[in-house]
Scaffold this motif. Structure first.
Motif, mmCIF file in Angstrom:
data_model
loop_
_atom_site.group_PDB
_atom_site.id
_atom_site.type_symbol
_atom_site.label_atom_id
_atom_site.label_comp_id
_atom_site.label_asym_id
_atom_site.label_seq_id
_atom_site.Cartn_x
_atom_site.Cartn_y
_atom_site.Cartn_z
ATOM 1 N N GLY A 75 17.771 47.126 79.097
ATOM 2 C CA GLY A 75 16.336 46.764 79.309
ATOM 3 C C GLY A 75 15.914 45.540 78.831
ATOM 4 O O GLY A 75 16.953 44.629 78.466
ATOM 5 N N ASP A 76 14.860 45.068 78.626
ATOM 6 C CA ASP A 76 14.295 43.848 78.459
ATOM 7 C C ASP A 76 13.817 43.771 76.848
ATOM 8 O O ASP A 76 13.220 44.469 76.256
ATOM 9 C CB ASP A 76 13.159 43.358 79.176
ATOM 10 N N LEU A 77 14.243 42.335 76.272
ATOM 11 C CA LEU A 77 13.438 42.022 75.077
ATOM 12 C C LEU A 77 12.660 40.850 74.723
ATOM 13 O O LEU A 77 13.154 39.911 75.748
ATOM 14 C CB LEU A 77 14.698 41.760 74.257
ATOM 15 N N TYR A 78 11.581 41.018 74.322
ATOM 16 C CA TYR A 78 10.577 40.003 73.743
ATOM 17 C C TYR A 78 10.986 39.678 72.618
ATOM 18 O O TYR A 78 10.644 40.441 71.529
ATOM 19 C CB TYR A 78 9.429 40.357 74.321
ATOM 20 N N LEU A 79 11.375 38.432 72.182
ATOM 21 C CA LEU A 79 11.922 37.975 70.690
ATOM 22 C C LEU A 79 10.632 37.096 70.286
ATOM 23 O O LEU A 79 10.421 36.248 70.882
ATOM 24 C CB LEU A 79 13.149 37.635 70.587
ATOM 25 N N GLU A 80 9.823 37.485 69.306
ATOM 26 C CA GLU A 80 8.897 36.604 68.708
ATOM 27 C C GLU A 80 9.044 35.995 67.350
ATOM 28 O O GLU A 80 8.535 35.090 67.066
ATOM 29 C CB GLU A 80 7.671 37.386 68.587
ATOM 30 N N LYS A 81 10.093 36.648 66.482
ATOM 31 C CA LYS A 81 10.397 35.974 65.347
ATOM 32 C C LYS A 81 10.904 34.616 65.351
ATOM 33 O O LYS A 81 11.619 34.049 66.383
ATOM 34 C CB LYS A 81 11.537 36.802 64.697
ATOM 35 N N HIS A 82 10.386 33.657 64.536
ATOM 36 C CA HIS A 82 10.817 32.356 64.807
ATOM 37 C C HIS A 82 12.173 32.016 64.417
ATOM 38 O O HIS A 82 12.752 31.221 65.341
ATOM 39 C CB HIS A 82 9.903 31.571 63.439
ATOM 40 N N SER A 83 12.806 32.901 63.992
ATOM 41 C CA SER A 83 14.400 32.455 63.453
ATOM 42 C C SER A 83 15.155 32.912 64.881
ATOM 43 O O SER A 83 15.979 32.247 65.138
ATOM 44 C CB SER A 83 14.831 33.423 62.381
ATOM 45 N N ASP A 84 14.676 33.817 65.513
ATOM 46 C CA ASP A 84 15.135 34.414 66.928
ATOM 47 C C ASP A 84 14.825 33.343 67.885
ATOM 48 O O ASP A 84 15.753 32.879 68.674
ATOM 49 C CB ASP A 84 14.566 35.723 67.412
ATOM 50 N N VAL A 85 13.743 32.888 67.863
ATOM 51 C CA VAL A 85 13.199 31.649 68.771
ATOM 52 C C VAL A 85 13.985 30.632 68.810
ATOM 53 O O VAL A 85 14.263 29.740 69.521
ATOM 54 C CB VAL A 85 11.866 31.575 69.012
ATOM 55 N N ALA A 86 14.063 30.160 67.414
ATOM 56 C CA ALA A 86 15.155 28.917 66.922
ATOM 57 C C ALA A 86 16.432 29.168 67.348
ATOM 58 O O ALA A 86 17.190 27.973 68.064
ATOM 59 C CB ALA A 86 14.715 28.812 65.618
ATOM 60 N N ALA A 87 17.015 30.360 67.284
ATOM 61 C CA ALA A 87 18.638 30.342 67.674
ATOM 62 C C ALA A 87 18.561 30.271 69.023
ATOM 63 O O ALA A 87 19.607 29.843 69.581
ATOM 64 C CB ALA A 87 18.797 32.045 67.200
ATOM 65 N N TYR A 88 17.836 30.825 69.976
ATOM 66 C CA TYR A 88 17.751 30.674 71.416
ATOM 67 C C TYR A 88 17.564 29.474 71.806
ATOM 68 O O TYR A 88 17.974 29.046 72.718
ATOM 69 C CB TYR A 88 16.998 31.825 71.968
ATOM 70 N N SER A 89 16.632 28.791 71.237
ATOM 71 C CA SER A 89 16.268 27.388 71.498
ATOM 72 C C SER A 89 17.570 26.375 71.361
ATOM 73 O O SER A 89 17.975 25.522 72.337
ATOM 74 C CB SER A 89 15.023 26.958 70.629
ATOM 75 N N ILE A 90 18.172 26.614 70.183
ATOM 76 C CA ILE A 90 19.382 25.897 70.044
ATOM 77 C C ILE A 90 20.472 26.341 71.176
ATOM 78 O O ILE A 90 21.120 25.264 71.677
ATOM 79 C CB ILE A 90 20.224 26.082 68.449
#
Length: 117
Positions: A75-90
């Protein structure tokens, strides 16, 4: 913020003529500055993109935080937690740093398209 990830060396279920046309379309879009094309060469080995695709969605309003969209097998995931977004941004920035330059990626993609019979 996101750039598409494209596989240029693996033909999966597409006739060579279709894949060649798709690759030439990507080259045209990149040459017209409609998109940035960067290819991670096989020589880079394992990298942050081997676990699957991701999209970092950014919004113009500062009150609307970035969201990460991840496609998974189940399935698909939408991650909104700042720590998740930061990890994926890195991870995304590492992918960009690992990839060939846009000019080199265009050249490689064009050669891959031209090599398809």
């Amino acid at each position: 913020m996101g750039r598409p990830v494209v596989v240029v060396s693996r033909s999966v279920g597409k006739a060579p003529v279709v894949m060649r046309a798709q690759l030439h379309h990507l080259v045209s879009a990149a040459e017209e500055s409609k998109t940035t094309l960067q290819v991670i060469p096989f020589s880079a080995g394992a990298h942050a993109g081997t676990s699957g695709s991701l999209v970092i969605l950014g919004f113009p309003e500062p009150a609307d935080p970035h969201v990460v969209y991840v496609e998974t097998l189940t399935g698909d995931l939408y991650l909104e937690k700042h720590s998740d977004v930061a990890a994926y941004s890195i991870a995304f920035e590492r992918l960009c740093a690992t990839a060939l330059s846009p000019d080199d990626s265009i050249g490689l993609t064009r050669r891959a398209a031209d090599s398809l019979s």
